[in-house]
Enzyme design. Sequence first.
Site, PDB file in Angstrom:
ATOM      1  CG  HIS A 122       2.847 -61.760 -50.224  1.00 48.28           C
ATOM      2  ND1 HIS A 122       3.757 -60.986 -50.925  1.00 48.28           N
ATOM      3  CD2 HIS A 122       3.464 -62.936 -49.996  1.00 48.28           C
ATOM      4  CE1 HIS A 122       4.866 -61.672 -51.121  1.00 48.28           C
ATOM      5  NE2 HIS A 122       4.725 -62.859 -50.551  1.00 48.28           N
ATOM      6  CG  HIS A 172       3.065 -66.916 -47.433  1.00 48.94           C
ATOM      7  ND1 HIS A 172       3.146 -67.679 -48.580  1.00 48.94           N
ATOM      8  CD2 HIS A 172       3.979 -65.922 -47.577  1.00 48.94           C
ATOM      9  CE1 HIS A 172       4.082 -67.166 -49.382  1.00 48.94           C
ATOM     10  NE2 HIS A 172       4.605 -66.094 -48.798  1.00 48.94           N
TER      11      HIS A 172
HETATM   12  P1  5GP Z   1       6.997 -64.836 -51.395  1.00 46.45           P
HETATM   13  O1  5GP Z   1       8.092 -65.814 -51.694  1.00 46.45           O
HETATM   14  O2  5GP Z   1       7.172 -63.521 -52.132  1.00 46.45           O
HETATM   15  O3  5GP Z   1       6.771 -64.660 -49.920  1.00 46.45           O
HETATM   16  O4  5GP Z   1       5.677 -65.515 -51.898  1.00 46.45           O
HETATM   17  C1  5GP Z   1       5.101 -65.289 -53.136  1.00 46.45           C
HETATM   18  C2  5GP Z   1       4.036 -66.341 -53.277  1.00 46.45           C
HETATM   19  O5  5GP Z   1       3.231 -65.973 -54.367  1.00 46.45           O
HETATM   20  C3  5GP Z   1       4.581 -67.741 -53.568  1.00 46.45           C
HETATM   21  O6  5GP Z   1       4.151 -68.644 -52.560  1.00 46.45           O
HETATM   22  C4  5GP Z   1       4.007 -68.075 -54.941  1.00 46.45           C
HETATM   23  O7  5GP Z   1       3.602 -69.421 -55.041  1.00 46.45           O
HETATM   24  C5  5GP Z   1       2.829 -67.137 -55.040  1.00 46.45           C
HETATM   25  N1  5GP Z   1       2.525 -66.718 -56.405  1.00 46.45           N
HETATM   26  C6  5GP Z   1       3.401 -66.268 -57.336  1.00 46.45           C
HETATM   27  N2  5GP Z   1       2.742 -65.924 -58.461  1.00 46.45           N
HETATM   28  C7  5GP Z   1       1.431 -66.145 -58.223  1.00 46.45           C
HETATM   29  C8  5GP Z   1       0.248 -65.977 -59.019  1.00 46.45           C
HETATM   30  O8  5GP Z   1       0.278 -65.533 -60.176  1.00 46.45           O
HETATM   31  N3  5GP Z   1      -0.933 -66.327 -58.459  1.00 46.45           N
HETATM   32  C9  5GP Z   1      -1.003 -66.812 -57.174  1.00 46.45           C
HETATM   33  N4  5GP Z   1      -2.222 -67.133 -56.701  1.00 46.45           N
HETATM   34  N5  5GP Z   1       0.092 -66.985 -56.395  1.00 46.45           N
HETATM   35  C10 5GP Z   1       1.288 -66.658 -56.919  1.00 46.45           C
END
Ligand code: 5GP
Length: 134
Positions: free
Chosen positions: A98, A100
Site C-alpha cells: 500500500h 499512503h
Molecule cells: P503501514 O504501517 O503498514 O504502512 O500502514 C497500515 C495502515 O493501515 C495504517 O496507517 C493503519 O491506520 C491502516 N489500517 C489498518 N487497518 C485498517 C483498516 O481496517 N481499514 C483502514 N481503512 N485502514 C486500516
Amino acid sequence: MTDCLFCRIVAGDIPSRQLWSDDRAIAFLDLNPWQLGHSLVIPRRHVVDGRQDTEAWREVAAGLTAVAQLVQDRLGASGVNFLANSGAVAGQEVFHFHVHVIPRYDDNPGMAGLSRRDPQAAADLDGLAARLSG
Ligand code: 5GP
Ligand code: ZN
C-alpha cells in the site's frame, strides 16, 4: 488471501471508505489518519510489498495521482507525501502493498506533520468520504 486484511477490503468483506478504484487498484481512507484525507492506494492482487514487484507500482500509479488531485481540489491540500513502508523494520504493519497518500496543509508544514495520528482528522471519516468520492 483470506487472512489478509487488505485482500478482504478489496473483496468487500471488510468495509472501507473507498474514494477511487479501477480494475487493478483501489483507494480508501486510512482509519487512523495523520492528516485530513490520509488515504491508502493498494493493488487488488495480493503483493506483500513493493520491493521486488515493479508491476505493483504500475498498478497503483493511477490511484496515486487521482487521490493527490482529489485532496488538492476538494480539501485544499497544498501538497502530499507518498509513503510506502516496506518491511517491518520500516514500519509496515499490513503486509499487502500500500502507498499512503498524506495530504499536507499550509498550517502544518514539514516532517513533524508525519509523525503521529491526528484524532481531529479522524473525527468524521464518513463526511470526508462523501466529500472525496462521487
Ligand atoms: P503501514 O504501517 O503498514 O504502512 O500502514 C497500515 C495502515 O493501515 C495504517 O496507517 C493503519 O491506520 C491502516 N489500517 C489498518 N487497518 C485498517 C483498516 O481496517 N481499514 C483502514 N481503512 N485502514 C486500516
Ligand atoms: Zn492481501
